[in-house]
Design a protein around this motif. Structure first.
Motif, PDB file in Angstrom:
ATOM      1  N   GLU A 109       0.849  -1.189   0.000  1.00  0.00           N
ATOM      2  CA  GLU A 109       0.000   0.000   0.000  1.00  0.00           C
ATOM      3  C   GLU A 109       0.888   1.243   0.000  1.00  0.00           C
ATOM      4  O   GLU A 109       1.893   1.299   0.711  1.00  0.00           O
ATOM      5  CB  GLU A 109      -0.891   0.007   1.245  1.00  0.00           C
ATOM      6  N   TYR A 110       0.507   2.224  -0.819  1.00  0.00           N
ATOM      7  CA  TYR A 110       1.229   3.487  -0.923  1.00  0.00           C
ATOM      8  C   TYR A 110       0.205   4.629  -0.855  1.00  0.00           C
ATOM      9  O   TYR A 110      -0.976   4.395  -1.106  1.00  0.00           O
ATOM     10  CB  TYR A 110       2.030   3.550  -2.238  1.00  0.00           C
ATOM     11  N   PRO A 111       0.620   5.844  -0.564  1.00  0.00           N
ATOM     12  CA  PRO A 111      -0.339   6.952  -0.472  1.00  0.00           C
ATOM     13  C   PRO A 111      -1.167   7.151  -1.747  1.00  0.00           C
ATOM     14  O   PRO A 111      -2.293   7.617  -1.695  1.00  0.00           O
ATOM     15  CB  PRO A 111       0.543   8.177  -0.203  1.00  0.00           C
ATOM     16  N   PHE A 112      -0.631   6.781  -2.879  1.00  0.00           N
ATOM     17  CA  PHE A 112      -1.298   6.986  -4.167  1.00  0.00           C
ATOM     18  C   PHE A 112      -2.061   5.756  -4.663  1.00  0.00           C
ATOM     19  O   PHE A 112      -2.729   5.827  -5.685  1.00  0.00           O
ATOM     20  CB  PHE A 112      -0.280   7.426  -5.225  1.00  0.00           C
ATOM     21  N   SER A 113      -1.939   4.624  -3.958  1.00  0.00           N
ATOM     22  CA  SER A 113      -2.597   3.392  -4.410  1.00  0.00           C
ATOM     23  C   SER A 113      -2.774   2.433  -3.239  1.00  0.00           C
ATOM     24  O   SER A 113      -1.844   2.265  -2.439  1.00  0.00           O
ATOM     25  CB  SER A 113      -1.763   2.716  -5.503  1.00  0.00           C
ATOM     26  N   PRO A 114      -3.926   1.766  -3.169  1.00  0.00           N
ATOM     27  CA  PRO A 114      -4.106   0.780  -2.106  1.00  0.00           C
ATOM     28  C   PRO A 114      -3.206  -0.445  -2.281  1.00  0.00           C
ATOM     29  O   PRO A 114      -2.898  -1.136  -1.319  1.00  0.00           O
ATOM     30  CB  PRO A 114      -5.585   0.405  -2.196  1.00  0.00           C
ATOM     31  N   LYS A 115      -2.754  -0.693  -3.516  1.00  0.00           N
ATOM     32  CA  LYS A 115      -1.828  -1.800  -3.782  1.00  0.00           C
ATOM     33  C   LYS A 115      -1.065  -1.459  -5.056  1.00  0.00           C
ATOM     34  O   LYS A 115      -1.660  -1.165  -6.099  1.00  0.00           O
ATOM     35  CB  LYS A 115      -2.592  -3.117  -3.935  1.00  0.00           C
ATOM     36  N   PHE A 116       0.270  -1.528  -4.971  1.00  0.00           N
ATOM     37  CA  PHE A 116       1.115  -1.075  -6.069  1.00  0.00           C
ATOM     38  C   PHE A 116       2.436  -1.826  -6.026  1.00  0.00           C
ATOM     39  O   PHE A 116       2.933  -2.185  -4.960  1.00  0.00           O
ATOM     40  CB  PHE A 116       1.377   0.434  -5.915  1.00  0.00           C
ATOM     41  N   THR A 117       3.016  -2.046  -7.192  1.00  0.00           N
ATOM     42  CA  THR A 117       4.392  -2.513  -7.300  1.00  0.00           C
ATOM     43  C   THR A 117       5.002  -1.958  -8.579  1.00  0.00           C
ATOM     44  O   THR A 117       4.304  -1.676  -9.550  1.00  0.00           O
ATOM     45  CB  THR A 117       4.502  -4.050  -7.258  1.00  0.00           C
ATOM     46  N   TRP A 118       6.312  -1.826  -8.565  1.00  0.00           N
ATOM     47  CA  TRP A 118       7.069  -1.398  -9.747  1.00  0.00           C
ATOM     48  C   TRP A 118       8.178  -2.421  -9.897  1.00  0.00           C
ATOM     49  O   TRP A 118       8.923  -2.690  -8.955  1.00  0.00           O
ATOM     50  CB  TRP A 118       7.642  -0.020  -9.501  1.00  0.00           C
ATOM     51  N   LEU A 119       8.290  -3.009 -11.085  1.00  0.00           N
ATOM     52  CA  LEU A 119       9.294  -4.043 -11.289  1.00  0.00           C
ATOM     53  C   LEU A 119       9.825  -4.018 -12.707  1.00  0.00           C
ATOM     54  O   LEU A 119       9.233  -3.437 -13.597  1.00  0.00           O
ATOM     55  CB  LEU A 119       8.721  -5.418 -10.949  1.00  0.00           C
ATOM     56  N   ALA A 120      10.965  -4.634 -12.884  1.00  0.00           N
ATOM     57  CA  ALA A 120      11.531  -4.868 -14.215  1.00  0.00           C
ATOM     58  C   ALA A 120      11.417  -6.366 -14.467  1.00  0.00           C
ATOM     59  O   ALA A 120      11.817  -7.168 -13.621  1.00  0.00           O
ATOM     60  CB  ALA A 120      12.985  -4.416 -14.277  1.00  0.00           C
ATOM     61  N   ASP A 121      10.837  -6.747 -15.599  1.00  0.00           N
ATOM     62  CA  ASP A 121      10.664  -8.170 -15.886  1.00  0.00           C
ATOM     63  C   ASP A 121      11.974  -8.814 -16.337  1.00  0.00           C
ATOM     64  O   ASP A 121      13.007  -8.144 -16.420  1.00  0.00           O
ATOM     65  CB  ASP A 121       9.519  -8.398 -16.890  1.00  0.00           C
ATOM     66  N   ARG A 122      11.952 -10.088 -16.641  1.00  0.00           N
ATOM     67  CA  ARG A 122      13.176 -10.818 -16.998  1.00  0.00           C
ATOM     68  C   ARG A 122      13.807 -10.327 -18.298  1.00  0.00           C
ATOM     69  O   ARG A 122      14.949 -10.641 -18.600  1.00  0.00           O
ATOM     70  CB  ARG A 122      12.880 -12.321 -17.066  1.00  0.00           C
ATOM     71  N   PHE A 123      13.062  -9.529 -19.083  1.00  0.00           N
ATOM     72  CA  PHE A 123      13.595  -8.968 -20.317  1.00  0.00           C
ATOM     73  C   PHE A 123      14.147  -7.558 -20.097  1.00  0.00           C
ATOM     74  O   PHE A 123      14.682  -6.953 -20.999  1.00  0.00           O
ATOM     75  CB  PHE A 123      12.500  -8.925 -21.389  1.00  0.00           C
ATOM     76  N   GLY A 124      13.963  -7.028 -18.871  1.00  0.00           N
ATOM     77  CA  GLY A 124      14.434  -5.687 -18.541  1.00  0.00           C
ATOM     78  C   GLY A 124      13.393  -4.597 -18.725  1.00  0.00           C
ATOM     79  O   GLY A 124      13.670  -3.433 -18.474  1.00  0.00           O
ATOM     80  N   VAL A 125      12.183  -4.950 -19.172  1.00  0.00           N
ATOM     81  CA  VAL A 125      11.117  -3.968 -19.366  1.00  0.00           C
ATOM     82  C   VAL A 125      10.506  -3.621 -18.006  1.00  0.00           C
ATOM     83  O   VAL A 125      10.222  -4.501 -17.199  1.00  0.00           O
ATOM     84  CB  VAL A 125      10.040  -4.497 -20.336  1.00  0.00           C
ATOM     85  N   SER A 126      10.309  -2.338 -17.753  1.00  0.00           N
ATOM     86  CA  SER A 126       9.797  -1.845 -16.482  1.00  0.00           C
ATOM     87  C   SER A 126       8.270  -1.743 -16.511  1.00  0.00           C
ATOM     88  O   SER A 126       7.690  -1.243 -17.479  1.00  0.00           O
ATOM     89  CB  SER A 126      10.416  -0.465 -16.223  1.00  0.00           C
ATOM     90  N   TRP A 127       7.634  -2.204 -15.426  1.00  0.00           N
ATOM     91  CA  TRP A 127       6.170  -2.212 -15.289  1.00  0.00           C
ATOM     92  C   TRP A 127       5.797  -1.598 -13.948  1.00  0.00           C
ATOM     93  O   TRP A 127       6.391  -1.927 -12.930  1.00  0.00           O
ATOM     94  CB  TRP A 127       5.639  -3.640 -15.301  1.00  0.00           C
ATOM     95  N   GLN A 128       4.771  -0.748 -13.953  1.00  0.00           N
ATOM     96  CA  GLN A 128       4.156  -0.258 -12.725  1.00  0.00           C
ATOM     97  C   GLN A 128       2.734  -0.814 -12.704  1.00  0.00           C
ATOM     98  O   GLN A 128       1.997  -0.663 -13.679  1.00  0.00           O
ATOM     99  CB  GLN A 128       4.112   1.262 -12.691  1.00  0.00           C
ATOM    100  N   LEU A 129       2.375  -1.470 -11.623  1.00  0.00           N
ATOM    101  CA  LEU A 129       1.068  -2.103 -11.489  1.00  0.00           C
ATOM    102  C   LEU A 129       0.342  -1.455 -10.330  1.00  0.00           C
ATOM    103  O   LEU A 129       0.854  -1.452  -9.202  1.00  0.00           O
ATOM    104  CB  LEU A 129       1.225  -3.614 -11.234  1.00  0.00           C
ATOM    105  N   SER A 130      -0.842  -0.905 -10.576  1.00  0.00           N
ATOM    106  CA  SER A 130      -1.560  -0.161  -9.552  1.00  0.00           C
ATOM    107  C   SER A 130      -3.009  -0.588  -9.473  1.00  0.00           C
ATOM    108  O   SER A 130      -3.701  -0.661 -10.495  1.00  0.00           O
ATOM    109  CB  SER A 130      -1.479   1.343  -9.862  1.00  0.00           C
ATOM    110  N   LEU A 131      -3.461  -0.853  -8.257  1.00  0.00           N
ATOM    111  CA  LEU A 131      -4.863  -1.169  -8.012  1.00  0.00           C
ATOM    112  C   LEU A 131      -5.626   0.152  -7.974  1.00  0.00           C
ATOM    113  O   LEU A 131      -5.253   1.087  -7.259  1.00  0.00           O
ATOM    114  CB  LEU A 131      -5.018  -1.912  -6.690  1.00  0.00           C
ATOM    115  N   THR A 132      -6.670   0.244  -8.779  1.00  0.00           N
ATOM    116  CA  THR A 132      -7.485   1.436  -8.827  1.00  0.00           C
ATOM    117  C   THR A 132      -8.249   1.587  -7.531  1.00  0.00           C
ATOM    118  O   THR A 132      -8.824   0.621  -7.029  1.00  0.00           O
ATOM    119  CB  THR A 132      -8.480   1.365 -10.019  1.00  0.00           C
ATOM    120  N   LYS A 133      -8.225   2.788  -6.967  1.00  0.00           N
ATOM    121  CA  LYS A 133      -8.945   3.047  -5.723  1.00  0.00           C
ATOM    122  C   LYS A 133     -10.444   2.908  -5.953  1.00  0.00           C
ATOM    123  O   LYS A 133     -10.953   3.306  -6.991  1.00  0.00           O
ATOM    124  CB  LYS A 133      -8.630   4.445  -5.196  1.00  0.00           C
ATOM    125  N   ALA A 134     -11.133   2.332  -4.986  1.00  0.00           N
ATOM    126  CA  ALA A 134     -12.586   2.139  -5.102  1.00  0.00           C
ATOM    127  C   ALA A 134     -13.321   3.450  -4.948  1.00  0.00           C
ATOM    128  O   ALA A 134     -12.886   4.373  -4.382  1.00  0.00           O
ATOM    129  CB  ALA A 134     -13.054   1.147  -4.065  1.00  0.00           C
TER     130      ALA A 134
END
Length: 134
Positions: A109-134
């Protein structure tokens, strides 16, 4: 006149097809829309991707296999941002995209999202995944 805008991913070696096939497998509304390969005697490795296109939830992406070594690769400064209202989908994407990759911000949980992660996949591509607030 028609103009399109696409995110373009350049992979080194023969990883473009593997990456786009993986990405397409993660989303319900996704497909590989075109693929051109190098043939014998052409500048790239035979069978590698000259240029390909795929879609993820209506967003168009392009990719290639670069046969040349470059002094750069993907950077987390540019990322693919996913908003979802499904916690199950977010958890699945975080698990699958994180396999063999690197977590840049842990799932939580972060101030901007109830559930969030930022990661780089095995190919090096960066992804931000955010749960939309209800």
């Amino acid at each position: 006149m028609s103009t399109t805008v696409s995110t373009f991913l350049m992979f080194e070696g023969k990883k473009a097809e593997e990456a786009m096939t993986f990405y397409v497998s993660l989303f319900k509304d996704a497909s590989i829309t075109s693929i051109q390969r190098y043939g014998p005697g052409q500048p790239g490795a035979e069978g590698s991707v000259v240029q390909a296109a795929f879609t993820l939830n209506g967003q168009r992406f392009m990719c290639i296999d670069s046969s040349m070594k470059h002094g750069f690769t993907f950077t987390p400064a540019t990322s693919i941002f996913i908003h979802t209202d499904s916690e199950a989908e977010l958890d699945m994407l975080a698990a699958k995209l994180g396999e063999g990759g690197q977590v840049l911000m842990p799932l939580g949980e972060y101030p901007f999202s109830p559930k969030f992660t930022w990661l780089a996949d095995r190919f090096g591509v960066s992804w931000q995944l955010s749960l939309t607030k209800a």
